[in-house]
Scaffold this motif. Sequence first.
Motif, PDB file in Angstrom:
ATOM      1  N   UNK A  10       0.863  -1.184   0.000  1.00 56.95           N
ATOM      2  CA  UNK A  10       0.000   0.000   0.000  1.00 56.95           C
ATOM      3  C   UNK A  10       0.899   1.233   0.000  1.00 56.95           C
ATOM      4  N   UNK A  11       0.301   2.406   0.093  1.00 54.38           N
ATOM      5  CA  UNK A  11       1.108   3.610   0.155  1.00 54.38           C
ATOM      6  C   UNK A  11       1.942   3.711   1.417  1.00 54.38           C
ATOM      7  N   UNK A  12       1.569   2.945   2.451  1.00 54.32           N
ATOM      8  CA  UNK A  12       2.245   3.053   3.741  1.00 54.32           C
ATOM      9  C   UNK A  12       2.989   1.799   4.164  1.00 54.32           C
ATOM     10  N   UNK A  13       2.575   0.614   3.670  1.00 57.22           N
ATOM     11  CA  UNK A  13       3.109  -0.640   4.199  1.00 57.22           C
ATOM     12  C   UNK A  13       3.474  -1.615   3.092  1.00 57.22           C
ATOM     13  N   UNK A  14       4.383  -2.542   3.447  1.00 50.91           N
ATOM     14  CA  UNK A  14       4.731  -3.666   2.582  1.00 50.91           C
ATOM     15  C   UNK A  14       4.870  -4.892   3.470  1.00 50.91           C
ATOM     16  N   UNK A  17       1.240 -11.532   2.886  1.00 51.26           N
ATOM     17  CA  UNK A  17      -0.025 -11.937   3.473  1.00 51.26           C
ATOM     18  C   UNK A  17      -1.051 -12.306   2.419  1.00 51.26           C
ATOM     19  N   UNK A  18      -2.305 -12.353   2.874  1.00 47.81           N
ATOM     20  CA  UNK A  18      -3.424 -12.772   2.039  1.00 47.81           C
ATOM     21  C   UNK A  18      -4.490 -11.674   2.013  1.00 47.81           C
ATOM     22  N   UNK A  19      -5.300 -11.691   0.963  1.00 47.99           N
ATOM     23  CA  UNK A  19      -6.419 -10.750   0.831  1.00 47.99           C
ATOM     24  C   UNK A  19      -7.677 -11.553   0.508  1.00 47.99           C
ATOM     25  N   UNK A  20      -8.705 -11.388   1.337  1.00 47.28           N
ATOM     26  CA  UNK A  20      -9.975 -12.063   1.119  1.00 47.28           C
ATOM     27  C   UNK A  20     -11.005 -11.042   0.630  1.00 47.28           C
ATOM     28  N   UNK A  25     -15.878  -6.716  -2.259  1.00 45.12           N
ATOM     29  CA  UNK A  25     -15.248  -5.836  -1.272  1.00 45.12           C
ATOM     30  C   UNK A  25     -14.241  -6.635  -0.448  1.00 45.12           C
ATOM     31  N   UNK A  26     -13.118  -6.018  -0.134  1.00 46.01           N
ATOM     32  CA  UNK A  26     -12.112  -6.656   0.717  1.00 46.01           C
ATOM     33  C   UNK A  26     -12.678  -6.790   2.132  1.00 46.01           C
ATOM     34  N   UNK A  27     -12.671  -8.013   2.648  1.00 41.49           N
ATOM     35  CA  UNK A  27     -13.180  -8.234   4.010  1.00 41.49           C
ATOM     36  C   UNK A  27     -12.070  -8.475   5.015  1.00 41.49           C
ATOM     37  N   UNK A  28     -10.947  -9.062   4.565  1.00 39.71           N
ATOM     38  CA  UNK A  28      -9.835  -9.320   5.471  1.00 39.71           C
ATOM     39  C   UNK A  28      -8.509  -9.174   4.742  1.00 39.71           C
ATOM     40  N   UNK A 378     -11.392   3.193  -3.388  1.00 36.09           N
ATOM     41  CA  UNK A 378     -10.354   2.897  -4.369  1.00 36.09           C
ATOM     42  C   UNK A 378      -9.000   3.360  -3.832  1.00 36.09           C
ATOM     43  N   UNK A 379      -7.920   2.800  -4.388  1.00 34.60           N
ATOM     44  CA  UNK A 379      -6.586   3.333  -4.124  1.00 34.60           C
ATOM     45  C   UNK A 379      -5.820   2.694  -2.998  1.00 34.60           C
ATOM     46  N   UNK A 380      -6.384   1.675  -2.325  1.00 34.44           N
ATOM     47  CA  UNK A 380      -5.650   1.011  -1.257  1.00 34.44           C
ATOM     48  C   UNK A 380      -6.158  -0.413  -1.093  1.00 34.44           C
ATOM     49  N   UNK A 381      -5.464  -1.186  -0.275  1.00 36.57           N
ATOM     50  CA  UNK A 381      -5.870  -2.546   0.063  1.00 36.57           C
ATOM     51  C   UNK A 381      -6.159  -2.566   1.550  1.00 36.57           C
ATOM     52  N   UNK A 382      -7.431  -2.609   1.896  1.00 36.72           N
ATOM     53  CA  UNK A 382      -7.850  -2.562   3.300  1.00 36.72           C
ATOM     54  C   UNK A 382      -9.272  -3.086   3.400  1.00 36.72           C
ATOM     55  N   UNK A 383      -9.654  -3.637   4.562  1.00 40.88           N
ATOM     56  CA  UNK A 383     -11.056  -4.050   4.730  1.00 40.88           C
ATOM     57  C   UNK A 383     -12.008  -2.893   4.450  1.00 40.88           C
ATOM     58  N   UNK A 384     -13.013  -3.163   3.635  1.00 39.40           N
ATOM     59  CA  UNK A 384     -13.970  -2.138   3.245  1.00 39.40           C
ATOM     60  C   UNK A 384     -13.690  -1.510   1.895  1.00 39.40           C
ATOM     61  N   UNK A 385     -12.461  -1.640   1.418  1.00 34.09           N
ATOM     62  CA  UNK A 385     -12.126  -1.126   0.084  1.00 34.09           C
ATOM     63  C   UNK A 385     -12.625  -2.086  -0.983  1.00 34.09           C
ATOM     64  N   UNK A 386     -12.865  -1.563  -2.175  1.00 27.82           N
ATOM     65  CA  UNK A 386     -13.229  -2.436  -3.284  1.00 27.82           C
ATOM     66  C   UNK A 386     -12.108  -3.431  -3.556  1.00 27.82           C
ATOM     67  N   UNK A 387     -12.484  -4.622  -4.005  1.00 28.82           N
ATOM     68  CA  UNK A 387     -11.507  -5.656  -4.303  1.00 28.82           C
ATOM     69  C   UNK A 387     -10.844  -5.433  -5.648  1.00 28.82           C
TER      70      UNK A 387
END
Length: 458
Positions: A10-14, A17-20, A25-28, A378-387
């Motif tokens: 993401x813009x802040x972290x590397x 892991x996994x993305x569900x 929508x990203x849940x986990x 949009x624009x990040x990978x986080x719970x609640x963001x679009x997949x």
Amino acid sequence: MLIKNGIIVTGADTFTGDVLIRNGVITQVGLDLSGEGEEVLDAAGKLVLPGAVDVHTHFDLDVGIATAVDDFYTGTIAAACGGTTSIVDHMAFGPDGCRLDHQVKRYHELADDKAVIDFGFHGVIQHVNEDVLADMQTLIAEGITSYKFYMTYGYKLEDADMMRVMARIKELGLIVSAHPENDGTIAYFKDLFHKTGKLTPEYHAKSRPFQCESDAVNRLLLFSEMLGDVPLYVVHLSNGLGLDYCKQARQRGLRNMFIETCPQYLFLGEELYKNADGLKYVMSPPLRDKRHSDELWRGIELGDVQTIGTDHCPFNYATDKQQGAEDFAKCPNGAPGVEMRLPLMYSEGVAKGRISLNRLVDLCATNPAKLFGMYPKKGTIAPGSDGDIVILDPNAKFTITKKDMHENVDYSPYEGMKLDGRISAVVSRGELIVRDNTFLGAKGRGQFLRRSKPITMI
């Protein structure tokens, strides 16, 4: 969908892991995730990035002498195959005296049943009156929270009208951009070159020197200062002097000013206008010399440039561009670019050590999503963001060639460039739409983005 074992950026972290993703929508986001019935993508050893966001395209653009050859179907397929899962398009001018919603309705007709990724529109202002200023507020409910006007071409605005628009932008909490070139300077040089018979493509660039662009950028900055720091987005910056003016304005206290540059100004140079196929590169602002590219790269590295757009506006070289064969002024302005933005910026930015992975995500996804009212959907990978996910193989290499691309135009300005890293899969709202450069999605699956007001703290 479950994306496993990837290097999530993401813009802040590397982190690995996994993305569900469920119901689009990203849940986990975490380690050792599991579920029942999900499609599983193994991303071991690969980068998992947010879907890229391109806020500067011109699909279906009618410029009078030609129409951009990518419509919202072919253009969004090309975008998807290049890792872009959301676009915001700059609409063309409408009829004389039309209301602001005229082009919004027209562009829904062009896009709604064609776009394969999610899309929005920037409002376009071609004249200013009380109806236009009122419509700017009304259209917020329709998801139009950004506007553009022009300082050259037909329908260019004069200073007083630019000030009226910018004051209204600040009042409503929106964001504005302008095509920044000094119209009088262009008129002078075009007239001079026509009188002296200098009509080859290199004189397109000479008719729009970097000072012409920089003067207009500086005027916008000064207008913003006079009006109390209007949220201002400087589009397609191509030169170092304009960048210096922006940095000076920030030093004077301007905070709501943001800079976009484009791959063409980082990777291509003005010497191309002297080639036999120089018409391919007729765009505005034009390509510059390497000094300006180097200064823009420094701006990217130091954080002075916030986003990378494309200004994708393709015209076929064999036909449309040949209108300028005897006179550069008759060549439609624009070039393709929506498909190669993310691969170019990864290869020449990250792989060459100029920028970090996190900075790449900021430039191509997070910052444009924030500035144009799409974040954190949009624009990040986080719970609640679009997949919306791009899986990129950092160990793969490829050579850019038109035959492998999806843009509906007969050339690529980057033909023959060798790149490190290649996109292996693209996911839009939990649906695998690209695998190994093959588009798998359906026509019209893209959804209109009813954008919120900008987040300018980036």
